[in-house]
Scaffold this motif. Structure first.
Motif, PDB file in Angstrom:
ATOM      1  N   THR A   1     -41.432  28.809   0.136  1.00 21.83           N
ATOM      2  CA  THR A   1     -40.210  28.168  -0.355  1.00 21.83           C
ATOM      3  C   THR A   1     -38.989  29.007  -0.021  1.00 21.83           C
ATOM      4  N   LEU A   2     -39.061  30.292  -0.331  1.00 23.90           N
ATOM      5  CA  LEU A   2     -37.935  31.190  -0.088  1.00 23.90           C
ATOM      6  C   LEU A   2     -37.622  31.280   1.403  1.00 23.90           C
ATOM      7  N   LYS A   3     -38.665  31.415   2.211  1.00 25.85           N
ATOM      8  CA  LYS A   3     -38.484  31.524   3.656  1.00 25.85           C
ATOM      9  C   LYS A   3     -37.857  30.255   4.228  1.00 25.85           C
ATOM     10  N   ASP A   4     -38.361  29.094   3.791  1.00 23.27           N
ATOM     11  CA  ASP A   4     -37.848  27.818   4.302  1.00 23.27           C
ATOM     12  C   ASP A   4     -36.382  27.620   3.935  1.00 23.27           C
ATOM     13  N   ILE A   5     -36.018  27.945   2.688  1.00 21.87           N
ATOM     14  CA  ILE A   5     -34.631  27.749   2.254  1.00 21.87           C
ATOM     15  C   ILE A   5     -33.695  28.690   3.002  1.00 21.87           C
TER      16      ILE A   5
ATOM     17  N   LEU B   1     -27.053  23.701 -13.780  1.00 20.91           N
ATOM     18  CA  LEU B   1     -28.488  23.652 -14.072  1.00 20.91           C
ATOM     19  C   LEU B   1     -28.889  24.930 -14.797  1.00 20.91           C
ATOM     20  N   THR B   2     -29.382  24.790 -16.044  1.00 19.55           N
ATOM     21  CA  THR B   2     -29.718  25.976 -16.836  1.00 19.55           C
ATOM     22  C   THR B   2     -31.026  26.616 -16.395  1.00 19.55           C
ATOM     23  N   HIS B   3     -32.007  25.802 -15.976  1.00 19.75           N
ATOM     24  CA  HIS B   3     -33.244  26.365 -15.422  1.00 19.75           C
ATOM     25  C   HIS B   3     -34.027  25.276 -14.712  1.00 19.75           C
ATOM     26  N   ALA B   4     -35.153  25.666 -14.103  1.00 14.71           N
ATOM     27  CA  ALA B   4     -35.822  24.806 -13.124  1.00 14.71           C
ATOM     28  C   ALA B   4     -36.863  23.859 -13.695  1.00 14.71           C
ATOM     29  N   HIS B   5     -37.274  24.000 -14.946  1.00  8.12           N
ATOM     30  CA  HIS B   5     -38.308  23.113 -15.479  1.00  8.12           C
ATOM     31  C   HIS B   5     -37.892  21.653 -15.316  1.00  8.12           C
ATOM     32  N   LEU B   6     -38.876  20.788 -15.049  1.00  3.51           N
ATOM     33  CA  LEU B   6     -38.576  19.405 -14.681  1.00  3.51           C
ATOM     34  C   LEU B   6     -37.902  18.609 -15.791  1.00  3.51           C
TER      35      LEU B   6
ATOM     36  N   PRO C   1     -32.711  32.363  -8.336  1.00  4.84           N
ATOM     37  CA  PRO C   1     -34.116  31.941  -8.432  1.00  4.84           C
ATOM     38  C   PRO C   1     -34.282  30.513  -8.920  1.00  4.84           C
ATOM     39  N   THR C   2     -33.325  30.012  -9.708  1.00  7.64           N
ATOM     40  CA  THR C   2     -33.421  28.624 -10.173  1.00  7.64           C
ATOM     41  C   THR C   2     -33.330  27.657  -9.006  1.00  7.64           C
ATOM     42  N   ARG C   3     -32.502  27.974  -8.008  1.00  3.43           N
ATOM     43  CA  ARG C   3     -32.406  27.102  -6.831  1.00  3.43           C
ATOM     44  C   ARG C   3     -33.765  26.961  -6.157  1.00  3.43           C
ATOM     45  N   GLU C   4     -34.453  28.089  -5.925  1.00  3.68           N
ATOM     46  CA  GLU C   4     -35.741  28.052  -5.244  1.00  3.68           C
ATOM     47  C   GLU C   4     -36.811  27.360  -6.095  1.00  3.68           C
ATOM     48  N   LEU C   5     -36.858  27.712  -7.387  1.00  2.03           N
ATOM     49  CA  LEU C   5     -37.877  27.139  -8.261  1.00  2.03           C
ATOM     50  C   LEU C   5     -37.678  25.637  -8.442  1.00  2.03           C
ATOM     51  N   ALA C   6     -36.433  25.202  -8.586  1.00  2.00           N
ATOM     52  CA  ALA C   6     -36.161  23.772  -8.755  1.00  2.00           C
ATOM     53  C   ALA C   6     -36.610  22.993  -7.522  1.00  2.00           C
ATOM     54  N   SER C   7     -36.328  23.531  -6.348  1.00  2.00           N
ATOM     55  CA  SER C   7     -36.764  22.880  -5.108  1.00  2.00           C
ATOM     56  C   SER C   7     -38.280  22.756  -5.065  1.00  2.00           C
ATOM     57  N   LEU C   8     -38.966  23.824  -5.436  1.00  2.00           N
ATOM     58  CA  LEU C   8     -40.433  23.825  -5.452  1.00  2.00           C
ATOM     59  C   LEU C   8     -40.969  22.750  -6.393  1.00  2.00           C
TER      60      LEU C   8
ATOM     61  N   ALA D   1     -44.933  34.282  -6.332  1.00  2.00           N
ATOM     62  CA  ALA D   1     -44.279  34.983  -5.216  1.00  2.00           C
ATOM     63  C   ALA D   1     -42.769  35.030  -5.424  1.00  2.00           C
ATOM     64  N   LEU D   2     -42.202  33.959  -5.977  1.00  2.00           N
ATOM     65  CA  LEU D   2     -40.761  33.940  -6.244  1.00  2.00           C
ATOM     66  C   LEU D   2     -40.389  34.923  -7.352  1.00  2.00           C
ATOM     67  N   HIS D   3     -41.281  35.132  -8.314  1.00  2.00           N
ATOM     68  CA  HIS D   3     -41.024  36.156  -9.332  1.00  2.00           C
ATOM     69  C   HIS D   3     -40.942  37.538  -8.681  1.00  2.00           C
ATOM     70  N   SER D   4     -41.818  37.778  -7.711  1.00  2.74           N
ATOM     71  CA  SER D   4     -41.792  39.069  -7.014  1.00  2.74           C
ATOM     72  C   SER D   4     -40.542  39.217  -6.153  1.00  2.74           C
ATOM     73  N   ALA D   5     -39.980  38.090  -5.706  1.00  2.00           N
ATOM     74  CA  ALA D   5     -38.791  38.135  -4.848  1.00  2.00           C
ATOM     75  C   ALA D   5     -37.522  38.432  -5.637  1.00  2.00           C
ATOM     76  N   TYR D   6     -37.561  38.229  -6.962  1.00  3.86           N
ATOM     77  CA  TYR D   6     -36.371  38.445  -7.794  1.00  3.86           C
ATOM     78  C   TYR D   6     -36.691  39.389  -8.956  1.00  3.86           C
ATOM     79  N   PRO D   7     -37.090  40.624  -8.659  1.00  7.49           N
ATOM     80  CA  PRO D   7     -37.455  41.550  -9.746  1.00  7.49           C
ATOM     81  C   PRO D   7     -36.294  41.884 -10.668  1.00  7.49           C
ATOM     82  N   GLU D   8     -35.044  41.738 -10.174  1.00 10.07           N
ATOM     83  CA  GLU D   8     -33.888  42.049 -11.015  1.00 10.07           C
ATOM     84  C   GLU D   8     -33.773  41.105 -12.207  1.00 10.07           C
TER      85      GLU D   8
END
Length: 640
Positions: A144-148, A242-247, A270-277, A455-462
């Motif tokens: 997801t991250l790579k594609d975006i 958008l406050t967060h990615a949950h559907l 991270p919300t952008r990536e998770l929402a897309s997923l 994997a997205l959690h690992s991409a945004y450790p901050e």
């Protein structure tokens, strides 16, 4: 203030603040940023505070870029970058965005690529004339991250986005009609219910939509009331937040583009990536169940193109009289409370989103101290009189006991989870049990989007808590990469797991058992007296998960061969393991309100069943002494 006036003001102040030897070839407004282009690269000298002074004087976000005429050719720029960037930065990839003049540096150690006080970035700007943008490489591969990231760098997309940001800037900095300021919120969904969260914030000059979710448990009215006269036409909406990615907050956001909206979306990165997923998966699940999907993948891509990411603590103009700041809400990766500053400080309003007011295995607790605050719109999922949850350590012990009892009977353990949030919490508990030797060699299978979300959690450790962040930063003992976890790669592999005789643990989506791979495991294991289903998250009214949790002895599942449904006996043990919720329980909700600073003048409750909302409101009035109201959908409340 119109765009032309903003540019005139910046030019005027720049002549007072910037030395005479610095000239500007162009000044443009891109969203809320004022971008100045200069051929004088010496402006990027170390410890230069000219930009800060200029921004303070004009009270606008200032970005200074080198004019395209002084940029080094890409080949020469690459060679220079190799000389400038320290080896410790761990540069994985370098991409040039010729449309915007950016060089994107993907680094395993972004701090070294930036340098102390930005010294490396300034050197790059001075010596090659390109604007460096440093992004973190993920220690776990995320498609997801790579594609975006690749998609946003396509020439056509980058060029379209540049024009889009200019258009957004013109809309933010536009002339307004004089008159009395007001602040109103219309409840469009998620009030006296859990699901389809959606609010419309209206001021004298602005309309902003906050969230646009879906309610899987309400087949008659699964969508927000977007046909309300306050909302239409959608072209009149200034922005979506958008406050967060949950559907239940994000599922129908791409649908807005079907009906004419073409404005900006603000959320954390991270919300952008998770929402897309999750939105792409939403399409797959709806199609698999023969249900109508209100948008397609192109609308998801359009949402990505129109997203303006905003980190916690950063403030941006979203309309002529609204400034937005995100604060951590502790719920899932990137989840945020949205703080709106109206006008010149006439009113301040916070939409809490979903909150967890407790330090968890993943995140720090929700922020509840704000610069200014008059009105609060707050969730009440567990606001009932008896909605108390055990501590996370107790939840961990309970899960271990359930696993032990099931293994003794040679059964399998099925844990329906949301791909984002609960999955990672349960993974951390299982990894800890494994490291302590308590799970022995029992495999743990991850099915659905869990691996990708992890994997997205690992991409945004901050965005993680300090302990977990350091493990990911150092790429040592990263619990998400433990050998215990096995990704379910195919339908055949899923069938093999369903047919195995030995005990196993399966984490599968969806968390409310309303679609996804969890249905296949349920179909195979529900009749087995020795196996166990463990609920670790909230089950909304009307969902399959709630029916099973409440003791249904027979359920009807989709018949893959003939269509329609087939009956399935539920003989497996049904357990609820509390302590994993991403929502605050009653005790935490009350503590959030008792310690919030400053105290709001009014609180509106949403995101809760009707009875729980009313019970929570009564306690707030009696114990916290705040004016608290429980609106229904389609009600409008005036705050000012």
């Amino acid at each position: 203030m119109a765009v032309e006036d903003v540019i005139k003001l910046v030019k005027k102040v720049a002549t007072e603040v910037i030395p005479d030897n610095i000239t500007f070839t162009d000044i443009k407004v891109e969203a809320s940023n004022v971008v100045l282009y200069t051929p004088n690269l010496e402006i990027f000298s170390d410890n230069n505070d000219l930009i800060r002074k200029l921004a303070q004087n004009v009270r606008k976000r200032i970005v200074i870029k080198a004019d395209s005429s002084v940029r080094k050719p890409i080949l020469g720029a690459k060679q220079k970058l190799n000389e400038i960037l320290p080896e410790e930065a761990g540069i994985v990839d370098t991409r040039f965005d010729e449309i915007n003049g950016d060089v994107i540096l993907e680094a395993s150690n972004p701090g070294r690529a930036i340098g102390k006080h930005g010294i490396v970035l300034n050197q790059i700007k001075r010596e090659i004339g390109w604007n460096p943008v440093v992004i973190r490489s993920s220690p776990m591969e995320s498609r997801t991250l790579k594609d975006i990231r690749n998609y946003m760098l396509e020439d056509k997309v980058a060029e379209g986005r540049k024009k889009f940001l200019t258009r957004v800037g013109k809309k933010i900095f536009r002339d307004t009609i004089p008159g009395e300021q007001h602040v109103r919120v219309t409840a469009l969904g998620g009030y006296k219910e859990v699901g389809r969260s959606c609010h419309l914030l209206m001021t004298k000059d602005s309309k902003v939509l906050v969230d646009c979710g879906f309610n899987p448990g309400n087949e008659k009215e699964p969508s927000p009331f977007l046909s309300a006269p306050e909302v239409t036409p959608l072209e009149g909406i200034d922005a979506v937040v958008l406050t967060h990615a949950h559907l239940d907050h994000s599922a129908l956001l791409p649908m807005l583009f079907v009906y004419g909206f073409d404005g900006p979306i603000y959320c954390t990165p991270p919300t952008r990536e998770l929402a897309s997923l999750l939105q792409n998966d939403f399409i797959k699940i709806q199609n698999a169940e023969g249900k109508k999907v209100p948008y397609n993948t192109e609308h998801i891509r359009q949402a990505i193109r129109n997203t303006i990411p905003l980190n916690y603590g950063d403030t941006t103009d979203v309309s002529p009289d609204l400034k937005l700041t995100f604060h951590n809400s502790g719920h899932i990766l990137g989840s945020a409370a949205a703080h709106f500053h109206v006008g010149d400080g006439q009113y301040n309003l916070v939409f809490s989103g979903d909150i967890k007011f407790e330090n968890t295995w993943l995140f720090d607790r929700a922020v509840n101290h704000f610069p200014r605050l008059e009105g609060l719109i707050m969730e009440s999922t567990y606001g009932g009189y008896n909605d108390f949850q055990p501590a996370r350590e107790e939840g961990s012990r309970t899960l271990y006991d359930i696993i032990n009892r099931t293994v003794e009977k040679k059964g399998k353990i099925l844990i329906p989870v949301f791909a984002v949030g609960r999955s990672q919490e349960v993974m951390l508990v299982l990894e800890k049990l494994h490291s302590e030797g308590k799970l022995k060699d029992m495999p743990v299978y991850l099915d659905g989007m869990i691996w990708e979300a992890t994997a997205l959690h690992s991409a945004y450790p901050e965005y993680l808590n300090n302990n977990l962040r350091n493990k990911v930063y150092q790429n040592q003992d990263n619990p998400f990469r433990s050998e215990i976890f096995n990704k379910v790669e195919s339908t055949d592999m899923r069938q093999e797991i369903c047919g195995r005789e030995e005990p196993a643990i399966v984490l599968a989506t969806s968390g409310m058992v309303n679609g996804g791979p969890v249905m296949e495991y349920l179909r195979n294991w529900a009749p087995d007296f020795n196996s166990t289903m463990v609920f670790v998250g909230y089950q909304a009214a009307g969902t399959m998960g709630q029916r099973v949790q409440q003791g249904a002895k027979e359920i009807h599942l989709h018949d893959r061969e003939k269509g329609g449904t087939i009956p399935v006996k539920v003989n497996m043990n049904i357990e609820t393991c509390e302590g994993f919720s991403g929502h605050s329980d009653k005790r935490q909700l009350m503590r959030y309100l008792r310690t919030i600073r400053p105290r709001p003048k009014i609180v509106l409750l949403n995101h809760g069943d009707p009875q729980k909302c009313e019970q929570f409101a009564n306690d707030i009035r009696r114990k916290v002494r705040l004016d608290c109201r429980v609106p229904s959908n389609l009600e409008t409340i005036r705050f000012m």
